[in-house]
Motif scaffolding. Structure first.
Motif, PDB file in Angstrom:
ATOM      1  N   UNK A  12      20.548  76.486  52.832  1.00  0.00           N
ATOM      2  CA  UNK A  12      19.731  75.817  53.846  1.00  0.00           C
ATOM      3  C   UNK A  12      19.631  74.328  53.529  1.00  0.00           C
ATOM      4  N   UNK A  13      19.372  74.013  52.252  1.00  0.00           N
ATOM      5  CA  UNK A  13      19.282  72.616  51.827  1.00  0.00           C
ATOM      6  C   UNK A  13      20.579  71.872  52.142  1.00  0.00           C
ATOM      7  N   UNK A  14      21.703  72.548  51.980  1.00  0.00           N
ATOM      8  CA  UNK A  14      22.998  71.916  52.205  1.00  0.00           C
ATOM      9  C   UNK A  14      23.434  71.861  53.653  1.00  0.00           C
ATOM     10  N   UNK A  15      22.574  72.276  54.599  1.00  0.00           N
ATOM     11  CA  UNK A  15      22.898  72.170  56.010  1.00  0.00           C
ATOM     12  C   UNK A  15      23.508  73.421  56.606  1.00  0.00           C
ATOM     13  N   UNK A  16      23.431  74.551  55.893  1.00  0.00           N
ATOM     14  CA  UNK A  16      24.011  75.799  56.385  1.00  0.00           C
ATOM     15  C   UNK A  16      22.995  76.604  57.180  1.00  0.00           C
ATOM     16  N   UNK A  17      23.531  77.415  58.098  1.00  0.00           N
ATOM     17  CA  UNK A  17      22.734  78.391  58.820  1.00  0.00           C
ATOM     18  C   UNK A  17      23.458  79.721  58.800  1.00  0.00           C
ATOM     19  N   UNK A  18      22.733  80.855  58.920  1.00  0.00           N
ATOM     20  CA  UNK A  18      23.358  82.180  58.873  1.00  0.00           C
ATOM     21  C   UNK A  18      24.021  82.542  60.193  1.00  0.00           C
ATOM     22  N   UNK A  19      25.334  82.635  60.170  1.00  0.00           N
ATOM     23  CA  UNK A  19      26.076  82.998  61.382  1.00  0.00           C
ATOM     24  C   UNK A  19      25.998  84.502  61.630  1.00  0.00           C
ATOM     25  N   UNK A  20      26.154  85.281  60.580  1.00  0.00           N
ATOM     26  CA  UNK A  20      25.963  86.725  60.622  1.00  0.00           C
ATOM     27  C   UNK A  20      25.735  87.186  59.192  1.00  0.00           C
ATOM     28  N   UNK A  21      25.584  88.465  58.974  1.00  0.00           N
ATOM     29  CA  UNK A  21      25.222  88.968  57.656  1.00  0.00           C
ATOM     30  C   UNK A  21      26.144  88.429  56.558  1.00  0.00           C
ATOM     31  N   UNK A  22      25.549  87.705  55.591  1.00  0.00           N
ATOM     32  CA  UNK A  22      26.251  87.166  54.421  1.00  0.00           C
ATOM     33  C   UNK A  22      27.372  86.186  54.782  1.00  0.00           C
ATOM     34  N   UNK A  23      27.325  85.593  55.974  1.00  0.00           N
ATOM     35  CA  UNK A  23      28.294  84.573  56.353  1.00  0.00           C
ATOM     36  C   UNK A  23      27.518  83.381  56.908  1.00  0.00           C
ATOM     37  N   UNK A  24      27.595  82.249  56.197  1.00  0.00           N
ATOM     38  CA  UNK A  24      26.838  81.062  56.552  1.00  0.00           C
ATOM     39  C   UNK A  24      27.798  79.932  56.920  1.00  0.00           C
ATOM     40  N   UNK A  25      27.334  79.016  57.746  1.00  0.00           N
ATOM     41  CA  UNK A  25      28.204  77.963  58.266  1.00  0.00           C
ATOM     42  C   UNK A  25      27.444  76.645  58.331  1.00  0.00           C
ATOM     43  N   UNK A  26      28.180  75.540  58.095  1.00  0.00           N
ATOM     44  CA  UNK A  26      27.602  74.196  58.183  1.00  0.00           C
ATOM     45  C   UNK A  26      28.623  73.271  58.838  1.00  0.00           C
ATOM     46  N   UNK A  27      28.170  72.314  59.642  1.00  0.00           N
ATOM     47  CA  UNK A  27      29.104  71.348  60.220  1.00  0.00           C
ATOM     48  C   UNK A  27      29.647  70.406  59.159  1.00  0.00           C
ATOM     49  N   UNK A  28      30.931  70.058  59.276  1.00  0.00           N
ATOM     50  CA  UNK A  28      31.540  69.137  58.331  1.00  0.00           C
ATOM     51  C   UNK A  28      32.062  69.845  57.095  1.00  0.00           C
ATOM     52  N   UNK A  29      32.493  69.053  56.129  1.00  0.00           N
ATOM     53  CA  UNK A  29      33.023  69.572  54.869  1.00  0.00           C
ATOM     54  C   UNK A  29      31.950  69.420  53.800  1.00  0.00           C
ATOM     55  N   UNK A  30      31.496  70.538  53.257  1.00  0.00           N
ATOM     56  CA  UNK A  30      30.412  70.542  52.269  1.00  0.00           C
ATOM     57  C   UNK A  30      30.967  70.960  50.908  1.00  0.00           C
ATOM     58  N   UNK A  31      30.596  70.240  49.864  1.00  0.00           N
ATOM     59  CA  UNK A  31      30.989  70.599  48.502  1.00  0.00           C
ATOM     60  C   UNK A  31      30.071  71.715  48.011  1.00  0.00           C
ATOM     61  N   UNK A  32      30.456  72.954  48.260  1.00  0.00           N
ATOM     62  CA  UNK A  32      29.614  74.097  47.914  1.00  0.00           C
ATOM     63  C   UNK A  32      29.506  74.254  46.398  1.00  0.00           C
ATOM     64  N   UNK A  33      30.567  73.934  45.680  1.00  0.00           N
ATOM     65  CA  UNK A  33      30.521  74.025  44.222  1.00  0.00           C
ATOM     66  C   UNK A  33      29.401  73.167  43.655  1.00  0.00           C
ATOM     67  N   UNK A  34      29.275  71.955  44.156  1.00  0.00           N
ATOM     68  CA  UNK A  34      28.206  71.065  43.695  1.00  0.00           C
ATOM     69  C   UNK A  34      26.834  71.597  44.112  1.00  0.00           C
ATOM     70  N   UNK A  35      26.781  72.180  45.286  1.00  0.00           N
ATOM     71  CA  UNK A  35      25.516  72.664  45.830  1.00  0.00           C
ATOM     72  C   UNK A  35      24.918  73.794  45.004  1.00  0.00           C
ATOM     73  N   UNK A  36      25.783  74.681  44.471  1.00  0.00           N
ATOM     74  CA  UNK A  36      25.289  75.887  43.776  1.00  0.00           C
ATOM     75  C   UNK A  36      25.768  75.946  42.329  1.00  0.00           C
ATOM     76  N   UNK A  37      26.120  74.801  41.750  1.00  0.00           N
ATOM     77  CA  UNK A  37      26.814  74.795  40.462  1.00  0.00           C
ATOM     78  C   UNK A  37      26.058  75.500  39.348  1.00  0.00           C
ATOM     79  N   UNK A  38      24.711  75.440  39.369  1.00  0.00           N
ATOM     80  CA  UNK A  38      23.943  76.007  38.265  1.00  0.00           C
ATOM     81  C   UNK A  38      23.528  77.457  38.499  1.00  0.00           C
TER      82      UNK A  38
END
Length: 293
Positions: free
Chosen positions: A141-167
């Protein structure tokens, strides 16, 4: 990175975004530090911080508790000078504040340059990992994602997910893609399926009801108080906003007017608030952003 090529927010541990309109002392503290401490090479006497926060109704006990928690989270460093305690930024808090500065002044609230790309995240976690699942969803949510369907989330643009959840140590449980819609799916469908567009709009309308008037917050004691509350509320707004493509939003999208109001008021408060802060704040110079006691 977000759709404009900039890094996504640095997330203060234990302080995920919230839909609650109530302003928390740590949010106020981050706004105060961003406006009056970032890039100044100083630490601020705790007593003068208490004076500032009294202007917005935050008690001395709450200020001291917030300062202590932020030290424990590596968001502040203590500096002793004689019998007085001062608080300065750490490398981590400087990164958080610089990200906020970018979100407020550069990327903006309205996404007019979306290129049609989506970042998609799929995940599968054991039922027993409830806490990790909550943390992951909060980060998304913090990274701009919303739940499209069960366990599948989507955000506009290219997001560095590794950085977002690295820890969170969940790389083996995530599947990340960049994609574009294809017929029969339309981008407009994605926007309205994954995101609560009316709720996002209402947050901006609530901001406008408070601030889009001749004399906002008449009960505030001075422009330093108004500046602190304005910046805090606006930063919370833009950090909760996934910056959906403007072309798929109503033409009268309230973020457009809200951003104009914020910028006008921020400039109006800047000089008088700075003058008040100079008379109230006691500071000492510190070397580096993360110097210790």
């Amino acid at each position: 990175m977000d759709g404009t090529g900039y890094a996504r927010p640095v997330i203060p541990q234990g302080d995920p975004p919230t839909q609650d309109a109530q302003v928390r002392p740590q949010s106020l503290m981050l706004s105060f530090l961003g406006v009056h401490v970032l890039n100044r090479g100083v630490a601020v006497f705790s007593g003068s911080v208490i004076d500032v926060f009294a202007r917005v109704g935050v008690s001395e006990e709450a200020v001291r508790s917030t300062l202590t928690r932020m030290v424990k989270r590596d968001l502040l460093a203590r500096h002793r000078d004689g019998r007085r305690m001062y608080f300065g930024l750490t490398a981590r808090s400087a990164a958080v504040l610089e990200d906020g500065e970018h979100r407020v002044w550069r990327s903006g609230a309205v996404n007019n340059d979306w290129d049609g790309t989506w970042t998609m995240v799929g995940f599968s976690l054991p039922e027993s990992w409830r806490s990790l699942r909550h943390d992951l969803r909060s980060r998304l949510v913090w990274g701009g994602f919303g739940p499209l369907q069960n366990a599948l989330w989507v955000a506009p643009g290219v997001v560095d997910v590794t950085d977002l959840v690295h820890d969170l140590d969940l790389n083996e449980h995530l599947k990340v893609f960049t994609a574009r819609t294809a017929k029969p799916t339309e981008a407009d469908q994605i926007v309205h399926a994954a995101f609560d567009v009316p709720a996002i709009a209402e947050r901006y309308r609530a901001f406008l009801r408070r601030w889009d008037r001749d004399h906002p917050l008449p009960g505030a004691p001075d422009d330093l108080a108004r500046q602190l509350l304005l910046h805090t509320e606006w930063l919370q707004l833009v950090r909760q906003d996934p910056r959906l493509p403007a072309e798929h939003l109503p033409r009268d999208w309230p973020a457009i007017r809200a951003e104009q109001v914020f910028r006008t008021l921020a400039e109006a408060y800047r000089q008088p608030a700075s003058s008040i802060a100079e008379s109230v704040l006691e500071t000492i110079p510190v070397e580096g952003s993360s110097a210790g006691v």
